[in-house]
Write an enzyme that holds these catalytic residues in place. Structure first.
Site, PDB file in Angstrom:
ATOM      1  N   HIS A  61       0.847  -1.193   0.000  1.00 31.27           N
ATOM      2  CA  HIS A  61       0.000   0.000   0.000  1.00 31.27           C
ATOM      3  C   HIS A  61       0.880   1.240   0.000  1.00 31.27           C
ATOM      4  CE1 HIS A  61      -2.941   2.989   1.548  1.00 31.27           C
ATOM      5  NE2 HIS A  61      -3.810   2.228   0.914  1.00 31.27           N
ATOM      6  N   ASP A 113      -7.820  -4.908  -0.419  1.00 27.54           N
ATOM      7  CA  ASP A 113      -8.282  -5.512  -1.671  1.00 27.54           C
ATOM      8  C   ASP A 113      -8.074  -7.021  -1.703  1.00 27.54           C
ATOM      9  OD1 ASP A 113      -9.135  -3.108  -3.020  1.00 27.54           O
ATOM     10  OD2 ASP A 113      -7.029  -2.575  -3.155  1.00 27.54           O
TER      11      ASP A 113
END
Length: 459
Positions: free
Chosen positions: A336, A395
């Site tokens: 991320h 995700d």
């Protein structure tokens, strides 16, 4: 003869388009060295990977590292909504055995947790707004179906402008009214948009279920997208949690920043939120969980035994070396831009995903995702060194959750938008109230001075 002429024209048009495309490519390519020369903050990122500070927000806070001596020091990620830790919010409504999305939407919009009566009033406002305007479903959604539900959502938002008697008033009261209506209507739009898509392009039966009062956002989505309206308590709780975790992520993410930029121009709510939807549609932002799903399908096709840790690790290494899957060298769902040691959204959703996996008899599938997470961390340490830190992002598990909920991939990103519209609306109001200055960053021109040449002299 007509077919031959059409083919000739088509070939001619393609040749012209290819020539123009080459011309556009040639004359729009900026020398990469210029970005360094002029100290351009590409992607609005500093050299150390941190974001360029362009604004202030009191809505959401994303904390993934400590900055010391201009270096990132990894830490367990934390996400705050109006200063309240997302873990505490989730624990709060789960302990009380109730949905949390509406409470979170209220918190983001108004800056405080609602009382029991305030939450009930807010839920009633949402229920009163869930139905679409008269003839909207038939004329806007069913008669003009789209293969992409995000495209349908964006167009629907803009058409809602025409159904608003006071669309351009940007007073806080009016924008709040518009915001509540949009938050309430997003589930209806994406549900109907999906039904229209499957009916027109996939030859499936058409089911249009009216939204139901008293069941909330998550349950309405399951109720309207399923032919039989049926769902379990765990399914509703899991989707509600996914909506809560996607509702807000600070002012710097691409779609929230787009909301700030467009709102700063003084335009209407529908234009601002439609712009945010357009941003989220991009695969670099809202479509990541679809890439996770496609990667998982590829792994299942190419790893003879997904329970064999060694074989799975070998294939993940091939993906990282750009030898497998889409050859981009990315393990989707891992890493991320802000979070380092952990993504709090992934941690919370992972726990609920396991609970749903038990109900769905999908624990082996859950273990595949868990093994991908753990093996990727191992591989990064082996390849890049023991000090390298990477973690699963939301995700990785959101796509798995949607798959267990039997939600089609066409709705993955629209669900993200349905959750995030509360955050977008909160950021729009904050921009209008706190900073009336139009956002206009600088761009350095690197073009050469040229003389105008008369048409007859051009070569």
């Amino acid at each position: 003869m007509i077919k031959e002429v059409n083919k000739f024209n088509e070939h001619k048009d393609n040749a012209i388009l290819e020539f123009l495309a080459d011309l556009a490519l040639k004359n729009n390519l900026i020398n990469p060295e210029f970005y360094e020369m002029y100290n351009v903050k590409r992607g609005l990122r500093n050299k150390n990977g941190t974001g360029v500070l362009v604004g202030l927000t009191d809505i959401g806070s994303v904390e993934g590292y400590i900055l010391k001596d201009n270096k990132k020091i990894p830490m367990d990620g934390q996400l705050f909504y109006r200063g309240i830790n997302i873990k505490d919010i989730v624990t709060g409504f789960q302990n009380e055995n109730r949905p949390g999305y509406e409470e979170v939407a209220y918190l983001l919009l108004f800056g405080k947790l609602p009382t029991k009566n305030e939450l009930a009033d807010f839920n009633n406002l949402l229920d009163e707004s869930r139905h679409l305007p008269h003839s909207f479903t038939e004329n806007m959604i069913l008669k003009i179906p789209s293969k992409n539900i995000m495209n349908k959502l964006q167009r629907s938002i803009l058409v809602l402008y025409s159904h608003d008697e006071n669309p351009d008033d940007i007073s806080v009261k009016n924008v709040l009214r518009q915001s509540i209506e949009l938050i309430a209507r997003f589930p209806t739009i994406i549900s109907y948009g999906y039904q229209a898509k499957t009916h027109n392009f996939d030859n499936k039966s058409l089911f249009i279920h009216s939204p139901k009062a008293g069941i909330g956002t998550a349950e309405n989505i399951l109720y309207m997208t399923r032919a039989n309206n049926q769902y379990t308590k765990t399914e509703a709780e899991t989707l509600d949690l996914a909506l809560v975790l996607h509702a807000e992520h600070g002012g710097g993410n691409n779609s929230a920043f787009a909301t700030h930029v467009v709102s700063s121009s003084g335009t209407d709510t529908y234009s601002a939120i439609a712009a945010a939807v357009g941003s989220l549609k991009g695969h670099k932002h809202g479509g990541a969980n679809i890439m996770v799903r496609e990667m998982i399908l590829d792994i299942k096709e190419n790893v003879s035994n997904i329970n064999d840790i060694g074989k799975l690790k070998d294939y993940l290494l091939k993906i990282l070396r750009k030898e497998a899957f889409n050859k981009e060298g990315l393990i989707y769902g891992m890493g991320h831009a802000v979070y380092t040691k952990s993504d709090p959204r992934a941690v919370l959703l992972k726990d609920k995903a396991f609970e749903l996996a038990v109900e769905k008899d999908a624990v082996d599938e859950f273990n595949l995702y868990k093994n991908i997470e753990e093996l990727t961390i191992e591989l990064f340490k082996e390849i890049k060194g023991e000090n390298v830190v990477i973690s699963a992002n939301v995700d990785l598990y959101s796509g798995f959750v949607y798959e267990m909920l039997n939600i089609p991939k066409e709705l993955y990103t629209p669900l993200f938008a349905t959750a995030r519209v509360a955050g977008w609306c909160a950021h729009r109001i904050e921009q209008i109230v706190s900073d009336q200055k139009i956002i206009r960053p600088a761009y350095k021109s690197v073009s050469h001075k040229n003389e105008y040449i008369p048409l007859c002299e051009r070569k």
